[in-house]
Write a protein that holds these residues in place. Structure first.
Motif, PDB file in Angstrom:
ATOM      1  N   MET A 127     -14.026  16.204   7.634  1.00 31.79           N
ATOM      2  CA  MET A 127     -14.238  16.841   8.928  1.00 31.79           C
ATOM      3  C   MET A 127     -13.730  15.963  10.073  1.00 31.79           C
ATOM      4  SD  MET A 127     -18.045  18.440   8.330  1.00 31.79           S
ATOM      5  CE  MET A 127     -18.687  17.068   7.372  1.00 31.79           C
ATOM      6  N   THR A 128     -13.079  14.866   9.735  1.00 32.42           N
ATOM      7  CA  THR A 128     -12.550  13.965  10.761  1.00 32.42           C
ATOM      8  C   THR A 128     -11.088  14.293  11.037  1.00 32.42           C
ATOM      9  OG1 THR A 128     -11.922  12.324   9.086  1.00 32.42           O
ATOM     10  CG2 THR A 128     -14.116  12.120  10.047  1.00 32.42           C
ATOM     11  N   PRO A 129     -10.640  14.066  12.264  1.00 28.89           N
ATOM     12  CA  PRO A 129      -9.235  14.348  12.592  1.00 28.89           C
ATOM     13  C   PRO A 129      -8.297  13.217  12.165  1.00 28.89           C
ATOM     14  CG  PRO A 129     -10.384  13.600  14.536  1.00 28.89           C
ATOM     15  CD  PRO A 129     -11.420  13.663  13.444  1.00 28.89           C
ATOM     16  N   PHE A 130      -8.810  12.235  11.471  1.00 27.19           N
ATOM     17  CA  PHE A 130      -7.994  11.090  11.081  1.00 27.19           C
ATOM     18  C   PHE A 130      -8.326  10.675   9.650  1.00 27.19           C
ATOM     19  CE2 PHE A 130     -11.974   9.258  12.308  1.00 27.19           C
ATOM     20  CZ  PHE A 130     -12.125   8.145  11.505  1.00 27.19           C
ATOM     21  N   LYS A 131      -7.486   9.794   9.138  1.00 25.10           N
ATOM     22  CA  LYS A 131      -7.712   9.206   7.827  1.00 25.10           C
ATOM     23  C   LYS A 131      -7.281   7.744   7.882  1.00 25.10           C
ATOM     24  CE  LYS A 131      -6.631   9.751   2.919  1.00 25.10           C
ATOM     25  NZ  LYS A 131      -5.843  10.507   1.919  1.00 25.10           N
ATOM     26  N   ILE A 132      -8.087   6.881   7.305  1.00 26.01           N
ATOM     27  CA  ILE A 132      -7.748   5.470   7.274  1.00 26.01           C
ATOM     28  C   ILE A 132      -6.916   5.189   6.020  1.00 26.01           C
ATOM     29  CG2 ILE A 132      -9.943   4.894   6.138  1.00 26.01           C
ATOM     30  CD1 ILE A 132      -8.167   2.648   8.705  1.00 26.01           C
ATOM     31  N   ILE A 133      -5.763   4.597   6.205  1.00 25.70           N
ATOM     32  CA  ILE A 133      -4.875   4.242   5.088  1.00 25.70           C
ATOM     33  C   ILE A 133      -4.884   2.719   4.961  1.00 25.70           C
ATOM     34  CG2 ILE A 133      -2.537   4.363   4.169  1.00 25.70           C
ATOM     35  CD1 ILE A 133      -2.118   6.866   5.866  1.00 25.70           C
ATOM     36  N   LEU A 134      -5.456   2.225   3.877  1.00 24.11           N
ATOM     37  CA  LEU A 134      -5.568   0.783   3.678  1.00 24.11           C
ATOM     38  C   LEU A 134      -4.295   0.234   3.067  1.00 24.11           C
ATOM     39  CD1 LEU A 134      -9.208   0.588   2.239  1.00 24.11           C
ATOM     40  CD2 LEU A 134      -8.476   0.253   4.611  1.00 24.11           C
ATOM     41  N   GLN A 135      -3.915  -0.931   3.517  1.00 20.81           N
ATOM     42  CA  GLN A 135      -2.750  -1.609   2.942  1.00 20.81           C
ATOM     43  C   GLN A 135      -3.124  -2.115   1.551  1.00 20.81           C
ATOM     44  OE1 GLN A 135       0.141  -1.698   4.361  1.00 20.81           O
ATOM     45  NE2 GLN A 135       1.251  -3.010   2.943  1.00 20.81           N
ATOM     46  N   PRO A 136      -2.343  -1.751   0.528  1.00 23.44           N
ATOM     47  CA  PRO A 136      -2.693  -2.179  -0.836  1.00 23.44           C
ATOM     48  C   PRO A 136      -2.573  -3.697  -1.006  1.00 23.44           C
ATOM     49  CG  PRO A 136      -0.548  -1.121  -0.799  1.00 23.44           C
ATOM     50  CD  PRO A 136      -1.127  -0.928   0.565  1.00 23.44           C
ATOM     51  N   ASN A 137      -3.371  -4.200  -1.918  1.00 23.54           N
ATOM     52  CA  ASN A 137      -3.355  -5.618  -2.288  1.00 23.54           C
ATOM     53  C   ASN A 137      -3.660  -6.522  -1.090  1.00 23.54           C
ATOM     54  OD1 ASN A 137      -3.205  -7.605  -4.227  1.00 23.54           O
ATOM     55  ND2 ASN A 137      -1.012  -7.944  -3.954  1.00 23.54           N
ATOM     56  N   GLN A 138      -4.553  -6.027  -0.184  1.00 19.90           N
ATOM     57  CA  GLN A 138      -4.983  -6.822   0.954  1.00 19.90           C
ATOM     58  C   GLN A 138      -6.519  -6.829   0.990  1.00 19.90           C
ATOM     59  OE1 GLN A 138      -3.015  -8.572   2.996  1.00 19.90           O
ATOM     60  NE2 GLN A 138      -1.143  -7.847   1.979  1.00 19.90           N
ATOM     61  N   PHE A 139      -7.075  -7.834   1.627  1.00 13.71           N
ATOM     62  CA  PHE A 139      -8.531  -7.950   1.701  1.00 13.71           C
ATOM     63  C   PHE A 139      -9.051  -7.177   2.914  1.00 13.71           C
ATOM     64  CE2 PHE A 139      -7.624 -11.474  -1.116  1.00 13.71           C
ATOM     65  CZ  PHE A 139      -8.711 -11.441  -1.998  1.00 13.71           C
ATOM     66  N   GLN A 140     -10.122  -6.378   2.654  1.00 12.08           N
ATOM     67  CA  GLN A 140     -10.697  -5.513   3.677  1.00 12.08           C
ATOM     68  C   GLN A 140     -12.199  -5.820   3.813  1.00 12.08           C
ATOM     69  OE1 GLN A 140      -8.321  -3.814   4.983  1.00 12.08           O
ATOM     70  NE2 GLN A 140      -6.804  -3.540   3.348  1.00 12.08           N
ATOM     71  N   LEU A 141     -12.743  -5.553   5.013  1.00 13.93           N
ATOM     72  CA  LEU A 141     -14.151  -5.830   5.307  1.00 13.93           C
ATOM     73  C   LEU A 141     -15.048  -4.923   4.482  1.00 13.93           C
ATOM     74  CD1 LEU A 141     -16.160  -7.411   7.067  1.00 13.93           C
ATOM     75  CD2 LEU A 141     -15.966  -5.574   8.764  1.00 13.93           C
ATOM     76  N   LEU A 142     -16.067  -5.522   3.868  1.00 12.94           N
ATOM     77  CA  LEU A 142     -16.922  -4.804   2.923  1.00 12.94           C
ATOM     78  C   LEU A 142     -18.326  -4.601   3.499  1.00 12.94           C
ATOM     79  CD1 LEU A 142     -17.074  -3.672  -0.014  1.00 12.94           C
ATOM     80  CD2 LEU A 142     -17.832  -5.950  -0.728  1.00 12.94           C
ATOM     81  N   PHE A 202      -9.814  -9.045   8.938  1.00 10.16           N
ATOM     82  CA  PHE A 202     -10.771  -8.343   8.072  1.00 10.16           C
ATOM     83  C   PHE A 202     -10.353  -6.903   7.764  1.00 10.16           C
ATOM     84  CE2 PHE A 202     -12.057  -7.993  12.497  1.00 10.16           C
ATOM     85  CZ  PHE A 202     -12.209  -6.632  12.660  1.00 10.16           C
ATOM     86  N   LEU A 203      -9.253  -6.441   8.283  1.00  7.12           N
ATOM     87  CA  LEU A 203      -8.815  -5.067   8.044  1.00  7.12           C
ATOM     88  C   LEU A 203      -7.308  -4.975   8.202  1.00  7.12           C
ATOM     89  CD1 LEU A 203      -9.723  -2.117   7.500  1.00  7.12           C
ATOM     90  CD2 LEU A 203      -9.767  -1.801   9.993  1.00  7.12           C
ATOM     91  N   LYS A 204      -6.687  -4.378   7.185  1.00  3.42           N
ATOM     92  CA  LYS A 204      -5.232  -4.183   7.224  1.00  3.42           C
ATOM     93  C   LYS A 204      -4.940  -2.769   6.763  1.00  3.42           C
ATOM     94  CE  LYS A 204      -3.832  -9.006   6.640  1.00  3.42           C
ATOM     95  NZ  LYS A 204      -5.133  -9.546   7.052  1.00  3.42           N
TER      96      LYS A 204
END
Length: 815
Positions: A127-142, A202-204
């Protein structure tokens, strides 16, 4: 008069007890008036605040499908499942962790899309107008919310609140590895354009706008990244139910977001069908890989031999074989091909035997389909062993090592393995015999070959090698073509019959009507339990029936609650229900006097169990009602420890019974006149140090004798019989004894002592008066009917004075 109490079993009494009990419960209607609305209000709040849970389903068919282009005799054979427990295997696969992990990864369900709701952050996936696309093989905030504020349709502000000094975790979704992270700032905030690459410690990744509308301008969303293990646990509760008598499976899943449910249910079938198809064609794929490797080697060999032949012909100026050489070539070529096939078989058998003996996983067994083996059972056995190995591998991920089903699967694999090894050994021996026979036949042509010229012999050998390699090349091409067709034409045994879809289904939890029903029941049951417990634990006397249950002493009457300003209720309010109750007591007590003493002076003793039950009130008003009836009456206060009666008559307590008993005054000196006609009073006098000794003296007997000569009725207000023994000593002077019990005050156990004395006939002509009785209470109506005029309620209007005070008069009275 026989006053012995007799117990009589009466069925009507039981019915009356039940009705009385029901009346007591129903009279507490105010409790229910409070608890039921409160319970319904709690249910209402729970219904609107509880997280809405939805349930969706889809249906799949599990049916083995074979390609009609292939018959049972086709060399490239393949099989997956096909056994009676296939539906059960699919059900277990759908709930396995490995399968659900794959689904979660493909759908990226480890990303939560949230929005602030009325009671909590709500899942707004889809239901959101956006989507987050994470960069593969990168560290993201948990496990930390990331706030996304839409400034406009092309600009967002990304912010994170970090706690000072706290260590956070970053996760790499490619290998599930984590590392620690500490933020240098406590409140991070930065603006990004839509689709701009976000490169933060912390986010890519990037925020991709899915739809361009003005609706989300100024709106705030949150994303939160979780571990795959965390999310997988939520979706392992997918329910796969086999429909009896069919090969259908119904999948159902519950959750807070219907979009997630739809995507997950459909994706889980898609992933399972894909995996099942891969396993189904595993045999053909293994064959094709082997063929491709052999095909390349054979192709290279064929090119090399062809080049050698051309060079030999040009170098030696020989282009064709003679007639005799051609005959030898045709004969030896067939034997060469046979010898090649037999040698390949032996090599394959050796490789197959070695693989089976050195491996425990048989899903990658070298394919027998490219070898022409007369015994087709070897291919069937290899396929069966491959199938059992695949099933065992799946089962081992779902159950423990000592599970009966896994133990049985291991036993089946071991049996199939031993049978296959025995067949390989037998076939290998038979092939070696055939190979030796072909070698003998080939040697017979060697003699003829040696008679040819050397150049022709070499050319013939080149052509023999070329012919043999060419036949292998053609054979491999055919097998590769068959393998490609087998893979391309294979279809999954799992078919979606009814996909999951959001058709506007309502939520299944909370169950609104059910919750209201439970609230209503609890609103009734909980106070009911409290009321019942209160009734069970209540040891006080409330009704005449309570007295009848615990005491054999008869009840003389019931007196209502006094509303006069003092204890002179009969004198001050002669038309009140209380006054009428005392008139009824005056009539009833006549039946307790012995016939021969009815025309003489009568002595009535009034006592109780403890102080506060109203014996002084009863004494004063009994004396008053006799006096107003024209009888000369005297009220004597013999409660020497706690004198009371003088205050209600506006008299002094300077002289009284004590003064006479210690010989300070004569009888005439202690008698005091009252404003009530025919009523005199002797107060207790000063409190003595030895009241018991004074009351048992001969002077008391002389006092009573004197009063009997000069008065028609003598009312003795004595101490409580349950506290002191004074009243027991005075009972010998009584023609009748009134034992006062107060409603809601007197304990049932207080009657034990007087009951014992009554049963032993140590006391006679005793009766009980229930005092301070509320006419319309939770204990029923009309209990005064048989004992006095206190129970007619509204039917007494016009005959009695209104005893009810207004609300404000009650307040001022309390003050």
């Amino acid at each position: 008069m026989n006053n012995k109490f007799k117990f009589v079993e009466n069925q009507g009494d039981h019915i009356s007890d039940i009705k009385d009990y029901l009346f007591r419960i129903l009279s507490n209607w105010k409790w229910f008036l409070v608890t039921i609305p409160v319970a319904l209000a709690i249910a209402y709040y729970f219904n609107i605040s509880a997280e809405k849970i939805y349930g969706l389903t889809n249906t799949i068919e599990v049916k083995e499908k074979s390609n009609p282009l292939f018959s049972s005799g086709t060399n490239i054979a393949f099989n997956w499942g096909g056994v009676s427990d296939k539906v059960e295997s699919i059900r277990k696969a759908l709930t396995s962790r490995s399968h659900n992990e794959s689904v979660v990864e493909e759908l990226e369900f480890y990303i939560d899309y949230l929005k602030e709701g009325r009671f909590r952050q709500e899942d707004v996936y889809g239901m959101t107008p956006f989507k987050i696309i994470l960069q593969p093989n990168q560290f993201q905030l948990l496990n930390t919310p990331i706030k996304i504020d839409f400034i406009d349709e092309k600009t967002v502000n990304l912010s994170v609140v970090f706690e000072s000094g706290k260590t956070y975790k970053l996760i790499n979704y490619k290998d599930q590895s984590t590392k620690k992270f500490k933020s240098e700032t406590s409140n991070f905030s930065q603006t990004f354009s839509a689709d701009e690459y976000i490169n933060l410690p912390f986010l890519k990744g990037q925020i991709s706008i899915e739809s361009i509308t003005n609706d989300f301008k100024g709106k705030t969303y949150y994303i939160q990244l979780n571990t795959i293990n965390q999310v997988t646990g939520k979706y392992q509760n997918v329910r796969a139910k086999g429909l009896a008598g069919t090969s259908l499976i119904e999948l159902s899943l519950t959750g807070t977001n219907k979009n997630r449910l739809v995507d997950y249910l459909n994706k889980t079938v898609e992933v399972l069908a894909r995996v099942e198809l891969e396993q189904k064609t595993n045999y053909a794929r293994s064959t094709k890989e082997f063929i491709d490797a052999q095909f390349k080697n054979t192709s290279d060999s064929l090119k090399l031999i062809e080049t050698n032949i051309e060079e030999f012909k040009q170098k030696n100026s020989i282009y064709n074989l003679s007639a005799e050489g051609g005959e030898i070539f045709s004969q030896t070529t067939g034997l060469d091909k046979m010898q090649e096939r037999l040698s390949d078989r032996i090599v394959y058998f050796n490789n197959l035997e070695n693989y089976i003996k050195t491996h425990t996983n048989y899903s990658k067994i070298p394919a027998p389909a490219i070898i022409n083996i007369e015994d087709g059972s070897i291919s069937e056995m290899v396929g069966n062993l491959t199938d059992l190995s695949i099933k065992n591998e799946k089962l081992s991920k779902e159950v423990t090592a000592n599970h009966p089903s896994l133990i049985l699967a291991n036993q089946q694999i071991e049996t199939a393995r031993n049978v296959l090894l025995e067949n390989i050994s037998s076939l290998k021996d038979a092939t070696k015999i055939s190979l030796n026979n072909s070698l003998k036949r080939l040697n017979s042509y060697t003699y003829e070959l040696n008679k040819l010229p050397n150049k022709e012999q070499k050319l013939l050998n080149f052509q023999r090698k070329y012919s043999l390699t060419e036949s292998n090349f053609v054979f491999l091409m055919q097998k590769r073509y068959e393998a490609d067709i087998a893979i391309a034409a294979s279809v999954s045994d799992i078919t979606m019959l009814d996909s999951a879809k959001d058709t506007g289904q309502g939520f299944i939890l909370p169950r609104v009507s059910f919750n209201y029903m439970i609230a209503l029941l609890l609103g009734i049951i909980l106070p009911l339990f409290v009321i019942i417990a209160k009734e069970i634990l209540d040891s006080r006397i409330h009704t005449a029936e309570d007295i009848e249950r615990v005491s054999p002493i008869p009840i003389l009457g019931i007196v209502g609650k006094n509303t006069a300003k003092n204890n002179l209720a009969v004198f001050l309010k002669p038309k009140s229900t209380v006054a009428e109750s005392f008139r009824a007591l005056r009539s009833n007590i006549q039946f307790l006097f012995v016939r021969k003493s009815r025309d003489t002076s009568k002595t009535v003793i009034v006592t109780s169990s403890v102080s506060g039950e109203g014996k002084t009130f009863i004494s004063i008003n009994m004396a008053t009602v006799f006096a107003l009836g024209g009888k000369k009456t005297i009220l004597v206060g013999l409660d020497l420890r706690k004198p009371k009666i003088f205050g209600d008559f506006d008299l002094t307590n300077d002289k009284g019974v004590v003064n006479y008993l210690i010989e300070e005054e004569n009888i005439e000196g202690i008698i005091q006149r009252t404003t009530i006609p025919n009523l005199d009073v002797i107060t207790s006098g000063p409190i003595p140090p030895n009241p018991s000794e004074l009351l048992i003296s001969s002077a008391t007997e002389e006092l009573i004798s004197y009063l009997k000569e000069h008065y028609d009725y003598i009312i003795l207000d004595t101490p409580p019989i349950g506290l002191v023994s004074d009243a027991i000593e005075l009972l010998k002077y009584a023609d009748s004894t009134i034992y006062v019990v107060r409603q809601g005050y007197s304990q049932k156990g207080m009657l034990r002592m007087i009951n014992e004395k009554y049963k032993k006939e140590e006391i006679s002509n005793i009766s009980i008066v229930l005092n301070d009785f509320k006419i319309k209470t939770k204990y029923g109506y009309g209990y005064g009917y048989g004992y006095g005029y206190g129970g007619y309620g509204n039917y007494s209007n016009g005959y009695h004075e209104n005893d009810k005070n207004s609300f404000f008069s009650k307040i001022f009275k309390k003050k």
